[in-house]
Design a protein around this motif. Sequence first.
Motif, PDB file in Angstrom:
ATOM      1  N   GLU A  22     -20.266   6.929 -51.996  1.00 61.72           N
ATOM      2  CA  GLU A  22     -21.449   7.218 -51.179  1.00 61.72           C
ATOM      3  C   GLU A  22     -22.379   6.016 -51.105  1.00 61.72           C
ATOM      4  N   LEU A  23     -22.578   5.344 -52.239  1.00 58.12           N
ATOM      5  CA  LEU A  23     -23.440   4.164 -52.252  1.00 58.12           C
ATOM      6  C   LEU A  23     -22.818   3.036 -51.435  1.00 58.12           C
ATOM      7  N   ARG A  24     -21.501   2.914 -51.504  1.00 57.18           N
ATOM      8  CA  ARG A  24     -20.796   1.883 -50.734  1.00 57.18           C
ATOM      9  C   ARG A  24     -21.016   2.082 -49.237  1.00 57.18           C
ATOM     10  N   ASN A  29     -23.492   0.130 -44.328  1.00 60.19           N
ATOM     11  CA  ASN A  29     -24.278   0.445 -43.144  1.00 60.19           C
ATOM     12  C   ASN A  29     -25.561  -0.369 -43.067  1.00 60.19           C
ATOM     13  N   GLY A  30     -25.754  -1.287 -44.008  1.00 60.33           N
ATOM     14  CA  GLY A  30     -26.874  -2.223 -43.916  1.00 60.33           C
ATOM     15  C   GLY A  30     -27.972  -2.060 -44.935  1.00 60.33           C
ATOM     16  N   ASP A  31     -27.947  -1.002 -45.743  1.00 65.04           N
ATOM     17  CA  ASP A  31     -28.986  -0.848 -46.769  1.00 65.04           C
ATOM     18  C   ASP A  31     -28.831  -1.932 -47.830  1.00 65.04           C
ATOM     19  N   SER A  32     -29.924  -2.355 -48.406  1.00 67.94           N
ATOM     20  CA  SER A  32     -29.874  -3.343 -49.485  1.00 67.94           C
ATOM     21  C   SER A  32     -29.647  -2.639 -50.815  1.00 67.94           C
ATOM     22  N   VAL A  33     -29.207  -3.401 -51.799  1.00 72.46           N
ATOM     23  CA  VAL A  33     -29.018  -2.843 -53.139  1.00 72.46           C
ATOM     24  C   VAL A  33     -30.348  -2.290 -53.638  1.00 72.46           C
ATOM     25  N   ARG A  34     -31.413  -3.024 -53.421  1.00 72.59           N
ATOM     26  CA  ARG A  34     -32.734  -2.599 -53.889  1.00 72.59           C
ATOM     27  C   ARG A  34     -33.183  -1.308 -53.206  1.00 72.59           C
ATOM     28  N   ARG A  49     -23.654  -2.395 -60.181  1.00 77.87           N
ATOM     29  CA  ARG A  49     -22.421  -2.138 -60.927  1.00 77.87           C
ATOM     30  C   ARG A  49     -21.536  -1.133 -60.201  1.00 77.87           C
ATOM     31  N   LEU A  50     -22.125  -0.033 -59.719  1.00 78.36           N
ATOM     32  CA  LEU A  50     -21.349   0.981 -58.996  1.00 78.36           C
ATOM     33  C   LEU A  50     -20.744   0.400 -57.724  1.00 78.36           C
ATOM     34  N   LEU A  51     -21.520  -0.422 -57.013  1.00 76.70           N
ATOM     35  CA  LEU A  51     -20.992  -1.039 -55.790  1.00 76.70           C
ATOM     36  C   LEU A  51     -19.853  -2.000 -56.111  1.00 76.70           C
ATOM     37  N   ALA A  52     -20.017  -2.787 -57.159  1.00 70.46           N
ATOM     38  CA  ALA A  52     -18.957  -3.718 -57.559  1.00 70.46           C
ATOM     39  C   ALA A  52     -17.692  -2.964 -57.950  1.00 70.46           C
ATOM     40  N   ALA A  54     -16.798  -0.192 -56.810  1.00 75.28           N
ATOM     41  CA  ALA A  54     -16.254   0.408 -55.591  1.00 75.28           C
ATOM     42  C   ALA A  54     -15.578  -0.632 -54.702  1.00 75.28           C
ATOM     43  N   GLY A  55     -15.617  -1.903 -55.126  1.00 71.53           N
ATOM     44  CA  GLY A  55     -14.924  -2.952 -54.379  1.00 71.53           C
ATOM     45  C   GLY A  55     -15.719  -3.558 -53.240  1.00 71.53           C
ATOM     46  N   VAL A  56     -17.030  -3.440 -53.279  1.00 69.38           N
ATOM     47  CA  VAL A  56     -17.874  -3.988 -52.217  1.00 69.38           C
ATOM     48  C   VAL A  56     -17.844  -5.512 -52.250  1.00 69.38           C
ATOM     49  N   THR A  57     -17.772  -6.117 -51.061  1.00 73.86           N
ATOM     50  CA  THR A  57     -17.984  -7.550 -50.928  1.00 73.86           C
ATOM     51  C   THR A  57     -19.460  -7.718 -50.604  1.00 73.86           C
ATOM     52  N   PHE A  58     -20.192  -8.319 -51.518  1.00 69.73           N
ATOM     53  CA  PHE A  58     -21.635  -8.418 -51.360  1.00 69.73           C
ATOM     54  C   PHE A  58     -22.013  -9.447 -50.307  1.00 69.73           C
TER      55      PHE A  58
END
Length: 71
Positions: A22-24, A29-34, A49-52, A54-58
Amino acid sequence: MSRKTPARKLMAGPARDQVATELRKRYENGDSVRSIAEATNRSYGGVHRLLADAGVTFRSRGGEMRKKTGT
């Protein structure tokens, strides 16, 4: 007495995977981590950490360049 809230442990298993997915979606969709951290009442580091996981490319760090002041 401290007013600091106790640290929360990140969940494990399928529930963690579901939250990370869900966070990914929000991040992609454009939201920032903050902004995700603030909206979900989680720490910046916890969301990162959760995004990482989940395999997100930052994205690269953004924002406007600061203008020099003075002369």
